[in-house]
Design an enzyme around this catalytic site. Sequence first.
Site, PDB file in Angstrom:
ATOM      1  N   LYS A  22       0.847  -1.207   0.000  1.00  0.00           N
ATOM      2  CA  LYS A  22       0.000   0.000   0.000  1.00  0.00           C
ATOM      3  C   LYS A  22       0.877   1.251   0.000  1.00  0.00           C
ATOM      4  CE  LYS A  22      -1.758   1.666   4.029  1.00  0.00           C
ATOM      5  NZ  LYS A  22      -1.456   3.091   4.265  1.00  0.00           N
ATOM      6  N   ASN A  23       1.881   1.264   0.889  1.00  0.00           N
ATOM      7  CA  ASN A  23       2.637   2.505   1.071  1.00  0.00           C
ATOM      8  C   ASN A  23       3.590   2.826  -0.077  1.00  0.00           C
ATOM      9  OD1 ASN A  23       1.276   2.962   3.375  1.00  0.00           O
ATOM     10  ND2 ASN A  23       2.961   2.537   4.785  1.00  0.00           N
ATOM     11  N   ARG A  93      -4.027  11.080   5.031  1.00  0.00           N
ATOM     12  CA  ARG A  93      -2.901  12.002   5.083  1.00  0.00           C
ATOM     13  C   ARG A  93      -2.018  11.926   3.839  1.00  0.00           C
ATOM     14  NH1 ARG A  93      -0.444  14.333   8.944  1.00  0.00           N
ATOM     15  NH2 ARG A  93       1.495  13.764   7.929  1.00  0.00           N
ATOM     16  N   CYS A 117      -4.750   9.183  10.042  1.00  0.00           N
ATOM     17  CA  CYS A 117      -4.593   8.383  11.261  1.00  0.00           C
ATOM     18  C   CYS A 117      -4.380   9.258  12.488  1.00  0.00           C
ATOM     19  CB  CYS A 117      -3.374   7.477  11.130  1.00  0.00           C
ATOM     20  SG  CYS A 117      -3.767   5.826  10.651  1.00  0.00           S
ATOM     21  N   ARG A 122       1.193  14.865  13.711  1.00  0.00           N
ATOM     22  CA  ARG A 122       1.761  14.416  12.430  1.00  0.00           C
ATOM     23  C   ARG A 122       1.847  15.607  11.496  1.00  0.00           C
ATOM     24  NH1 ARG A 122      -0.631   8.765  10.541  1.00  0.00           N
ATOM     25  NH2 ARG A 122       1.281   8.799   9.338  1.00  0.00           N
ATOM     26  N   PRO A 123       2.900  16.415  11.667  1.00  0.00           N
ATOM     27  CA  PRO A 123       3.001  17.645  10.876  1.00  0.00           C
ATOM     28  C   PRO A 123       3.415  17.395   9.426  1.00  0.00           C
ATOM     29  CG  PRO A 123       4.895  17.412  12.341  1.00  0.00           C
ATOM     30  CD  PRO A 123       4.016  16.235  12.585  1.00  0.00           C
ATOM     31  N   ASP A 307       5.099   0.629  11.893  1.00  0.00           N
ATOM     32  CA  ASP A 307       3.822   0.054  11.455  1.00  0.00           C
ATOM     33  C   ASP A 307       3.641  -1.395  11.893  1.00  0.00           C
ATOM     34  OD1 ASP A 307       3.054   2.419  10.372  1.00  0.00           O
ATOM     35  OD2 ASP A 307       3.398   1.860   8.290  1.00  0.00           O
ATOM     36  N   ARG A 399      -8.445  -0.186   5.224  1.00  0.00           N
ATOM     37  CA  ARG A 399      -7.607   0.832   4.577  1.00  0.00           C
ATOM     38  C   ARG A 399      -6.269   0.233   4.153  1.00  0.00           C
ATOM     39  NH1 ARG A 399      -6.503   5.934   7.955  1.00  0.00           N
ATOM     40  NH2 ARG A 399      -5.241   6.196   6.112  1.00  0.00           N
TER      41      ARG A 399
HETATM   42  C1  UD1 Z   1       4.678   6.806   6.305  1.00  0.00           C
HETATM   43  C2  UD1 Z   1       3.713   5.653   6.236  1.00  0.00           C
HETATM   44  C3  UD1 Z   1       3.226   5.279   7.626  1.00  0.00           C
HETATM   45  C4  UD1 Z   1       4.422   5.026   8.543  1.00  0.00           C
HETATM   46  C5  UD1 Z   1       5.406   6.195   8.509  1.00  0.00           C
HETATM   47  C6  UD1 Z   1       6.690   5.910   9.266  1.00  0.00           C
HETATM   48  C7  UD1 Z   1       2.646   5.988   4.105  1.00  0.00           C
HETATM   49  C8  UD1 Z   1       1.413   6.332   3.363  1.00  0.00           C
HETATM   50  N1  UD1 Z   1       2.578   6.045   5.437  1.00  0.00           N
HETATM   51  O1  UD1 Z   1       3.957   7.915   6.850  1.00  0.00           O
HETATM   52  O2  UD1 Z   1       2.430   4.121   7.516  1.00  0.00           O
HETATM   53  O3  UD1 Z   1       3.963   4.853   9.869  1.00  0.00           O
HETATM   54  O4  UD1 Z   1       5.775   6.469   7.142  1.00  0.00           O
HETATM   55  O5  UD1 Z   1       7.336   4.806   8.751  1.00  0.00           O
HETATM   56  O6  UD1 Z   1       3.651   5.636   3.524  1.00  0.00           O
HETATM   57  N2  UD1 Z   1       7.352  14.413  10.410  1.00  0.00           N
HETATM   58  C9  UD1 Z   1       7.514  15.753  10.693  1.00  0.00           C
HETATM   59  N3  UD1 Z   1       7.235  16.660   9.695  1.00  0.00           N
HETATM   60  C10 UD1 Z   1       6.808  16.275   8.468  1.00  0.00           C
HETATM   61  C11 UD1 Z   1       6.654  14.899   8.190  1.00  0.00           C
HETATM   62  C12 UD1 Z   1       6.935  13.985   9.180  1.00  0.00           C
HETATM   63  O7  UD1 Z   1       7.901  16.123  11.784  1.00  0.00           O
HETATM   64  O8  UD1 Z   1       6.586  17.141   7.623  1.00  0.00           O
HETATM   65  C13 UD1 Z   1       7.656  13.404  11.453  1.00  0.00           C
HETATM   66  C14 UD1 Z   1       6.445  12.572  11.849  1.00  0.00           C
HETATM   67  O9  UD1 Z   1       5.661  13.217  12.840  1.00  0.00           O
HETATM   68  C15 UD1 Z   1       7.104  11.292  12.346  1.00  0.00           C
HETATM   69  C16 UD1 Z   1       8.363  11.183  11.472  1.00  0.00           C
HETATM   70  O10 UD1 Z   1       8.557  12.469  10.891  1.00  0.00           O
HETATM   71  O11 UD1 Z   1       7.503  11.443  13.692  1.00  0.00           O
HETATM   72  C17 UD1 Z   1       8.261  10.182  10.353  1.00  0.00           C
HETATM   73  O12 UD1 Z   1       7.058  10.382   9.635  1.00  0.00           O
HETATM   74  P1  UD1 Z   1       6.965  10.088   8.085  1.00  0.00           P
HETATM   75  O13 UD1 Z   1       8.059   9.131   7.694  1.00  0.00           O
HETATM   76  O14 UD1 Z   1       6.879  11.361   7.344  1.00  0.00           O
HETATM   77  O15 UD1 Z   1       5.566   9.352   7.974  1.00  0.00           O
HETATM   78  P2  UD1 Z   1       4.570   9.378   6.747  1.00  0.00           P
HETATM   79  O16 UD1 Z   1       5.293   9.523   5.476  1.00  0.00           O
HETATM   80  O17 UD1 Z   1       3.448  10.303   7.049  1.00  0.00           O
END
Ligand code: UD1
Length: 424
Positions: A22-23, A93, A117, A122-123, A307, A399
Amino acid sequence: MDKLVVRGGNRLSGRVIASGSKNSSLPVIAATLLTGDGRFTLHRIPDLQDIRTFSGLLDHLGTETSFSGNTLMISTKNVENLLAPYELVKKMRASIYVLGPLLARFGEARVSLPGGCAFGPRPIDLHLMAMERLGAEITIESGFIKAKAKNGKLQGGRIDFPISSVGATGNAVMAAALADGTTTICNAAPEPEIETLCRFLTAMGARITGIGTTELVIEGVERLSAVEFTNVFDRIEAATLLAAAAITGGTITIDGVEPNQLLSVLKKFTHAGCSISLSGGSVTLASPEKLIATNITAKPYPSFPTDMQAQWTALMTQAEGISRITDKVYHERFNHIPELNRLGAHIDIVKNQAVVHGPMKLSGTKVMSTDLRASACLVLAGLVAEGVTEVLRVYHLDRGYEQIEMKLAHLGADISREKYQEFS
Ligand code: UD1
């Protein structure tokens, strides 16, 4: 609404085929927006609610998508609408993934701030920072991200991520693929999902080096074109199924995997006393007489994935001794703990660490969770709980897991999907 009804106690055995990831599907589908040239054929795309929601968002922008079996066809010729509305973005998201490609191809985009989620803050600041490094002007207005490339075209640049982010790396690579000049992404997420995205972009004509590492160098090209592509397996689904086997004391084989993407998880299964054997694209897990308590700390790849943290916690309720579960990606991702305790587990949360006292006899009841992986963890607990466990609000599970109850039933679980009405 749907619920899953699980009668615990059956040992799982047999073999199943892993679904597509999925991801990695999500950024790959987003990347089709980078060109209007031709028609994409994407294989091994899991038929999941998130994929349908995301295809719906693309269709709103003007693509034509059609899904048949696990093949998704996309024509991106008629994309004209550069606005991703709240009604569609709030459902997931990952909708933020349309920002980079739209900005790169059209020089502008408007994307609603995402929902998704519900675990911890989750910024999206890193996504926006990356676009700014490539020359975009970003403003937030009435709940929308308004992004515009100076002079209509992104410029290559250096992006230094302070923390590893899968989504922000994906957005940055897609945007850089069509930017003028060279982009270097430092502290890029090396997750297999980003590697798959990079391989897809390369097939489309992008120039990327450092694929699979934490430093990506992208030389922008003038144009990209549509291709046929096969997605990779879903490493989280595979790991969840292995945990399902282990929690029931069973032995299963999963086909269609790339074991090297599962190493951190397989290592932990071994510590917990399971026997793992690999053969080509298959992995077999055989359970021990007694599971051994095994600590995990979820961190970015190649470490143990966040995950899979909730499912591991469920597994550890059946292990001998105390195991400690820490999540360095989402520090507060513990929504599943109160529900596991309602099933009879003994888990304390001490300073952002779940301390699991095992083994505990679980007994079935109605449980519910507010996110995808937490729901999977409750299904695992149900497989070993005495009596009947009803996992409510299955739409969270839908999902991210393709035909999960069919796969588990095929492996011998007593599990079925039923309708119910929720009273407020
Ligand atoms: C993706 C995965 C999700 C997984 C996560 C971490 C998808 C669709 N989702 O989510 O299932 O749990 O990777 O492996 O692929 N962060 C910031 N600022 C940002 C973006 C992220 O501070 O702009 C922080 C987040 O709060 C978190 C960390 O970075 O603590 C990692 O998040 P991120 O790898 O970005 O997660 P996603 O890509 O949203």
